[in-house]
Motif scaffolding. Structure first.
Motif, mmCIF file in Angstrom:
data_model
loop_
_atom_site.group_PDB
_atom_site.id
_atom_site.type_symbol
_atom_site.label_atom_id
_atom_site.label_comp_id
_atom_site.label_asym_id
_atom_site.label_seq_id
_atom_site.Cartn_x
_atom_site.Cartn_y
_atom_site.Cartn_z
ATOM 1 N N ILE A 77 0.608 -3.494 7.008
ATOM 2 C CA ILE A 77 1.047 -2.590 5.946
ATOM 3 C C ILE A 77 2.487 -2.188 6.171
ATOM 4 O O ILE A 77 2.839 -1.625 7.221
ATOM 5 C CB ILE A 77 0.139 -1.349 5.893
ATOM 6 N N GLN A 78 3.333 -2.461 5.204
ATOM 7 C CA GLN A 78 4.744 -2.099 5.299
ATOM 8 C C GLN A 78 4.913 -0.578 5.292
ATOM 9 O O GLN A 78 4.311 0.114 4.477
ATOM 10 C CB GLN A 78 5.517 -2.693 4.130
ATOM 11 N N PHE A 79 5.763 -0.104 6.206
ATOM 12 C CA PHE A 79 6.141 1.307 6.235
ATOM 13 C C PHE A 79 7.650 1.382 6.009
ATOM 14 O O PHE A 79 8.435 1.197 6.940
ATOM 15 C CB PHE A 79 5.762 1.949 7.572
ATOM 16 N N PRO A 80 8.087 1.594 4.759
ATOM 17 C CA PRO A 80 9.527 1.594 4.470
ATOM 18 C C PRO A 80 10.233 2.790 5.105
ATOM 19 O O PRO A 80 9.750 3.927 5.046
ATOM 20 C CB PRO A 80 9.575 1.681 2.935
ATOM 21 N N ILE A 81 11.381 2.512 5.718
ATOM 22 C CA ILE A 81 12.209 3.560 6.325
ATOM 23 C C ILE A 81 13.575 3.530 5.661
ATOM 24 O O ILE A 81 14.232 2.493 5.616
ATOM 25 C CB ILE A 81 12.351 3.345 7.841
ATOM 26 N N HIS A 82 13.998 4.685 5.165
ATOM 27 C CA HIS A 82 15.269 4.760 4.444
ATOM 28 C C HIS A 82 16.319 5.587 5.195
ATOM 29 O O HIS A 82 17.474 5.621 4.786
ATOM 30 C CB HIS A 82 15.040 5.359 3.055
ATOM 31 N N SER A 83 15.888 6.251 6.273
ATOM 32 C CA SER A 83 16.813 7.110 7.004
ATOM 33 C C SER A 83 16.347 7.235 8.445
ATOM 34 O O SER A 83 15.146 7.118 8.745
ATOM 35 C CB SER A 83 16.878 8.491 6.346
ATOM 36 N N SER A 84 17.280 7.488 9.337
ATOM 37 C CA SER A 84 16.935 7.693 10.750
ATOM 38 C C SER A 84 16.437 9.106 11.022
ATOM 39 O O SER A 84 15.980 9.404 12.129
ATOM 40 C CB SER A 84 18.157 7.399 11.631
ATOM 41 N N TYR A 85 16.504 9.982 10.013
ATOM 42 C CA TYR A 85 16.045 11.357 10.189
ATOM 43 C C TYR A 85 14.540 11.458 9.942
ATOM 44 O O TYR A 85 14.025 10.968 8.943
ATOM 45 C CB TYR A 85 16.776 12.300 9.231
ATOM 46 N N LEU A 122 0.806 -1.211 0.000
ATOM 47 C CA LEU A 122 0.000 0.000 0.000
ATOM 48 C C LEU A 122 0.841 1.263 0.000
ATOM 49 O O LEU A 122 0.388 2.312 -0.468
ATOM 50 C CB LEU A 122 -0.965 0.004 1.195
ATOM 51 N N SER A 123 2.069 1.179 0.513
ATOM 52 C CA SER A 123 2.920 2.378 0.543
ATOM 53 C C SER A 123 3.308 2.828 -0.856
ATOM 54 O O SER A 123 3.713 3.973 -1.048
ATOM 55 C CB SER A 123 4.187 2.109 1.360
#
Length: 290
Positions: A84-92, A61-62
């Motif tokens: 539902i996947q919540f993709p994270i690409h950075s710690s900011y 869905l993201s």
């Protein structure tokens, strides 16, 4: 649908059994504990399964231009709780982005939970603690690269896990590598560092009972438990062809004739009903029923 009960065939392992199921408003219930008058529902010729709990691997869905349409596709498969996947690409700014994404989901026609999906090199202790506080069912490590998995400072992340015991799951997108990376490398890493993990590998199929318990979703979703949400599927099986030695496989491949979520019909003959709004579901204690 009020208060009602019915006899129906269900599965116990790969064996078909006949059981009585009672529903009072939103929940499964023992008839003796209800103050309402029950009506009998006729379910002859049907087989019932609990509502499926599924991770949105098939249609994330993201990445979807139509959240409603994609979530309806899962309802047609018998899903009553969508992870539902919540993709994270950075710690900011991940907390702000997470809350913004959660707001986009408030009108979905299906119950849902958010699963942070993080590359091994990006996961931090702060993320682990935060998503445990947010009652996410687990944290998904998106890792097909064996060298990346070996280089993570797992001992630090295990310390962050220990407060609420939120489990990690490993997502190996290439199914040909799943056994080698998940069942060998990942399991070995977890044993070495004491990582709290999901029992079984994840795929497009509904979550296993063990994974539902690990993540705190069971017993209120994913089973026919007293006081659990009344989520179930009915499959018309007049010839009895589904209840053989391959029943689990056949249920996953089959599409249900009726899907009920929290006691209300949400799908009939693959036509999704739009009268029920989903909720952001929060499970119970991680691994409480393991």
């Amino acid at each position: 649908m009020g208060a009602y009960w019915f006899y129906v065939q269900t599965l116990k392992g790969t064996q078909a059994i006949t059981r009585q199921i009672s529903v009072d408003q939103q929940h499964f219930i023992k008839r003796s504990s209800s103050v309402h008058e029950f009506k009998q529902m006729e379910a002859a010729g049907f087989v019932a399964t609990p509502g499926h709990v599924m991770l949105d691997l098939d249609k994330p869905l993201s990445q979807s231009p139509s959240l409603i349409e994609n979530s309806q596709c899962y309802i047609q498969k018998g899903c009553t709780l969508l992870l539902i996947q919540f993709p994270i690409h950075s710690s900011y700014h991940f907390k702000i982005i997470f809350q913004q994404f959660k707001k986009q989901l408030k009108y979905l026609p299906i119950d849902y939970m958010l699963v942070p999906t993080i590359k091994p090199e990006s996961i931090t202790q702060e993320m682990v603690r935060y998503f445990a506080r947010e009652s996410c069912p687990f944290i998904l490590i998106d890792g097909d690269d064996e060298s990346e998995l070996r280089e993570v400072a797992w001992d630090w992340l295990v310390q962050a896990q220990s407060h609420k015991r939120i489990p990690f799951g490993l997502l190996v997108r290439n199914s040909r590598n799943r056994e080698r990376i998940h069942d060998k490398l990942w399991v070995k890493l977890c044993e070495h560092y004491g990582i709290i993990r999901l029992t079984n590998a994840l795929s497009e199929a509904p979550l296993s009972k063990a994974n539902l318990k690990d993540s705190g979703i069971f017993p209120y979703k994913g089973g026919f438990m007293d006081n659990g949400y009344a989520d179930y599927n009915l499959y018309y099986d007049e010839e009895g062809l589904m209840v053989d030695d391959h029943a689990d496989f056949r249920y996953y491949e089959a599409v249900p004739d009726v899907t009920v979520m929290r006691g209300k019909i949400v799908q009939v003959n693959q036509q999704v009903q739009t009268i029920v709004s989903g909720i952001h579901y929060k499970g119970s204690i991680y691994q409480h029923f393991v």
